[in-house]
Design a protein around this motif. Structure first.
Motif, short mmCIF file in Angstrom:
data_model
loop_
_atom_site.label_atom_id
_atom_site.label_comp_id
_atom_site.label_asym_id
_atom_site.label_seq_id
_atom_site.Cartn_x
_atom_site.Cartn_y
_atom_site.Cartn_z
N ILE A 145 50.79 16.41 -41.32
CA ILE A 145 52.25 16.47 -41.24
C ILE A 145 52.81 15.06 -41.07
O ILE A 145 53.75 14.66 -41.76
CB ILE A 145 52.72 17.40 -40.09
CG1 ILE A 145 52.45 18.86 -40.43
CG2 ILE A 145 54.21 17.19 -39.81
CD1 ILE A 145 52.67 19.82 -39.27
N SER A 146 52.22 14.28 -40.16
CA SER A 146 52.66 12.89 -39.97
C SER A 146 52.48 12.07 -41.23
O SER A 146 53.34 11.26 -41.59
CB SER A 146 51.88 12.24 -38.82
OG SER A 146 52.17 12.87 -37.61
N THR A 147 51.37 12.28 -41.90
CA THR A 147 51.09 11.56 -43.14
C THR A 147 52.13 11.90 -44.21
O THR A 147 52.68 11.01 -44.87
CB THR A 147 49.67 11.92 -43.64
OG1 THR A 147 48.71 11.48 -42.68
CG2 THR A 147 49.37 11.30 -44.98
N VAL A 148 52.39 13.18 -44.39
CA VAL A 148 53.35 13.62 -45.41
C VAL A 148 54.76 13.14 -45.06
O VAL A 148 55.52 12.71 -45.94
CB VAL A 148 53.27 15.15 -45.61
CG1 VAL A 148 54.37 15.63 -46.54
CG2 VAL A 148 51.90 15.54 -46.16
N LYS A 149 55.12 13.18 -43.78
CA LYS A 149 56.44 12.69 -43.37
C LYS A 149 56.58 11.19 -43.68
O LYS A 149 57.63 10.76 -44.16
CB LYS A 149 56.66 12.95 -41.88
CG LYS A 149 56.97 14.39 -41.58
CD LYS A 149 57.19 14.62 -40.12
CE LYS A 149 58.67 14.46 -39.83
NZ LYS A 149 59.01 14.88 -38.46
N ALA A 150 55.55 10.41 -43.40
CA ALA A 150 55.60 8.98 -43.70
C ALA A 150 55.75 8.75 -45.21
O ALA A 150 56.55 7.93 -45.65
CB ALA A 150 54.35 8.28 -43.17
N GLU B 6 44.34 22.34 -35.59
CA GLU B 6 45.55 21.69 -35.08
C GLU B 6 45.59 20.19 -35.37
O GLU B 6 46.62 19.68 -35.82
CB GLU B 6 45.67 21.92 -33.57
CG GLU B 6 46.83 21.22 -32.92
CD GLU B 6 48.21 21.78 -33.28
OE1 GLU B 6 49.21 21.16 -32.89
OE2 GLU B 6 48.29 22.82 -33.95
N THR B 7 44.53 19.47 -35.11
CA THR B 7 44.57 18.02 -35.30
C THR B 7 44.76 17.66 -36.77
O THR B 7 45.59 16.79 -37.09
CB THR B 7 43.30 17.36 -34.73
OG1 THR B 7 43.23 17.65 -33.32
CG2 THR B 7 43.28 15.87 -34.94
N LYS C 102 45.80 7.06 -51.22
CA LYS C 102 44.78 7.12 -50.17
C LYS C 102 45.14 8.15 -49.12
O LYS C 102 44.27 8.80 -48.55
CB LYS C 102 44.55 5.74 -49.55
CG LYS C 102 45.74 5.19 -48.81
CD LYS C 102 45.48 3.79 -48.27
CE LYS C 102 46.73 3.27 -47.56
NZ LYS C 102 46.54 1.91 -47.08
N ARG C 103 46.43 8.31 -48.86
CA ARG C 103 46.89 9.30 -47.87
C ARG C 103 46.59 10.73 -48.28
O ARG C 103 46.49 11.62 -47.44
CB ARG C 103 48.39 9.18 -47.66
CG ARG C 103 48.83 7.96 -46.93
CD ARG C 103 50.33 7.93 -46.89
NE ARG C 103 50.84 6.88 -46.03
CZ ARG C 103 52.08 6.42 -46.10
NH1 ARG C 103 52.92 6.91 -47.00
NH2 ARG C 103 52.47 5.49 -45.28
N ASP D 134 44.10 3.70 -34.38
CA ASP D 134 45.38 4.29 -34.09
C ASP D 134 46.11 4.60 -35.39
O ASP D 134 45.84 3.99 -36.42
CB ASP D 134 46.20 3.36 -33.20
CG ASP D 134 47.34 4.07 -32.52
OD1 ASP D 134 47.36 5.32 -32.51
OD2 ASP D 134 48.23 3.39 -31.99
N THR D 135 47.08 5.51 -35.35
CA THR D 135 47.73 5.97 -36.58
C THR D 135 49.22 5.64 -36.71
O THR D 135 49.92 6.34 -37.43
CB THR D 135 47.59 7.49 -36.69
OG1 THR D 135 48.15 8.09 -35.53
CG2 THR D 135 46.16 7.92 -36.87
#
Length: 149
Positions: A87-92, A80-81, A113-114, A145-146
């Motif tokens: 998902i957050s990375t790809v959305k950004a 899950e994590t 790097k992402r 923090d992310t």
């Protein structure tokens, strides 16, 4: 190729094949690579707005894993994590690279790097990221923090 060489996509059809194979649970297990995870996520965001990625991708991945003989338990399968982190990375990435076509955007992400396999370890300790708790539920980063993913 070493275990850490980036496998880029040759065309958009290859990306769609991964995404569609994930959804249909027909993608061969050997093709479900780190790069395929990121490409499928970006494809879903861009071309499958009917799928709410944060909510639906977890069950899609769990179901896919089981369809290829995998197990989703405390030590293998769905995480899950990591899923929500990427998902957050790809959305950004997608928000910043919206003008690029799918192929260029996916390959740019994979070279960045992402897109690296160890990118989450900038934010999470190994102990936290690979804990049973992090596999089962979304846990906050314990190193950094992310908000800038």
């Amino acid at each position: 190729m070493t275990a850490f060489d980036v496998r880029l996509f040759s065309d958009e059809a290859a990306i769609r094949h991964v995404g569609e194979g994930l959804l249909a649970r027909t993608l061969p297990c050997a093709k479900w690579t780190h790069e395929a995870h990121l490409a499928a996520c970006l494809w879903l965001l861009r071309e499958r707005s009917d799928i709410k990625v944060e909510q639906q991708l977890p069950d899609i991945i769990r179901s896919y894993n089981e369809s290829v003989g995998g197990v989703n338990d405390d030590s293998q399968g769905y995480h899950e994590t990591l899923t929500q982190f990427y998902i957050s990375t790809v959305k950004a990435h997608n928000a910043e690279q919206a003008e690029l076509d799918l192929l260029a955007s996916v390959n740019l992400l994979l070279r960045s790097k992402r897109g690296k396999r160890d990118w989450p370890l900038r934010f999470y300790s190994k102990e936290m990221l690979f804990s049973v708790r992090a596999r089962r539920e979304l846990v906050p980063p314990d190193l950094l923090d992310t908000p800038h993913i």
